[in-house]
Design an enzyme around this catalytic site. Structure first.
Site, mmCIF file in Angstrom:
data_model
loop_
_atom_site.group_PDB
_atom_site.id
_atom_site.type_symbol
_atom_site.label_atom_id
_atom_site.label_comp_id
_atom_site.label_asym_id
_atom_site.label_seq_id
_atom_site.Cartn_x
_atom_site.Cartn_y
_atom_site.Cartn_z
ATOM 1 N N CYS A 154 20.318 25.369 -25.123
ATOM 2 C CA CYS A 154 20.179 26.747 -24.653
ATOM 3 C C CYS A 154 19.716 27.667 -25.787
ATOM 4 C CB CYS A 154 21.518 27.221 -24.071
ATOM 5 S SG CYS A 154 21.609 28.985 -23.720
ATOM 6 N N CYS A 157 21.714 30.900 -26.254
ATOM 7 C CA CYS A 157 23.034 30.596 -26.832
ATOM 8 C C CYS A 157 22.967 30.611 -28.350
ATOM 9 C CB CYS A 157 23.533 29.232 -26.354
ATOM 10 S SG CYS A 157 23.843 29.126 -24.574
#
Length: 229
Positions: A154, A157
């Site tokens: 991600c 993230c």
């Protein structure tokens, strides 16, 4: 499985078999060789408690699934489990005295000494939590807990990660900051309806109190300030 009087070596593929023996288990995670004093302590406890306890060594680097499941503590580390497979206690950077104390705690329920909180000039850092440790570290925490639900693949993230690190340093002692890999810990991710990441949830008193979705450092700071009393 025959009665064993020495520590056994296991891995991701065989750990489930070890835990199915209906005996208390001490898992010892390590990287490289275990030093002689620690190895001697493991051998002594395995022999002394043969038939009543299984001691299993597992290489953390070669078995990431098992290591992640139990929170990736600094090695050498241990996790003790009851004969029903429930985690009873854990410890990081263990020495021979820790082995002896945790065996007594597991088999005889003797109390463990409360570890002193470690301080460092760098301040607090987020802790890694898993399906197995979530209840202890988050739901049973006396402090509010910010949990960052994330994954390695991600991009957002990783963008928000430095802000989360900074918040952990700033609010250490007031708010606990934790990270949970949703790929490796799908039970907790499903329980809290994590459908997009990054998602941050602040838990207070064991209950979700506020949810922040997306890499939004401003919203994240405002949320954590609300609970850092």
């Amino acid at each position: 499985m025959p009665v064993l009087d020495t520590p056994i070596t296991t891995d991701d593929q065989n750990l489930k078999k070890i835990l199915s023996q209906q005996l208390p288990v001490m898992l010892v995670f390590h990287r490289g060789d275990i030093d002689k004093p620690l190895g001697d302590a493991l051998n002594k406890e395995a022999k002394k408690n043969s038939g009543n306890l299984l001691i299993a060594r597992i290489h953390a680097g070669e078995n990431p699934q098992s290591f992640s499941k139990y929170g990736e503590p600094p090695t050498p580390s241990l996790v003790t489990l009851t004969n029903r497979g429930k985690v009873k206690a854990d410890a990081e950077s263990v020495r021979p005295a820790d082995i002896r104390n945790h065996v007594r705690h597991l088999l005889e329920d003797t109390p463990l000494a409360k570890p002193q909180e470690k301080q460092s000039s760098g301040g607090k850092r987020p802790i890694q939590v898993t399906d197995a440790t979530f209840r202890k570290e988050v739901l049973k925490s006396k402090q509010p807990v910010l949990v960052d639900f994330w994954a390695q693949w991600c991009g957002p993230c990783h963008q928000i990660a430095p802000y989360i690190e900074q918040l952990a340093k700033e609010y250490g002692g007031k708010v606990k900051v934790a990270k949970l890999d949703v790929d490796a810990n799908q039970v907790i991710a499903r329980r809290y309806g994590i459908q997009s990441i990054p998602t941050m949830i602040i838990f207070e008193g064991g209950q979700p109190a506020q949810r922040i979705t997306g890499a939004n450092p401003v919203a994240l700071r405002k949320a954590i300030e609300r609970y850092a009393i």
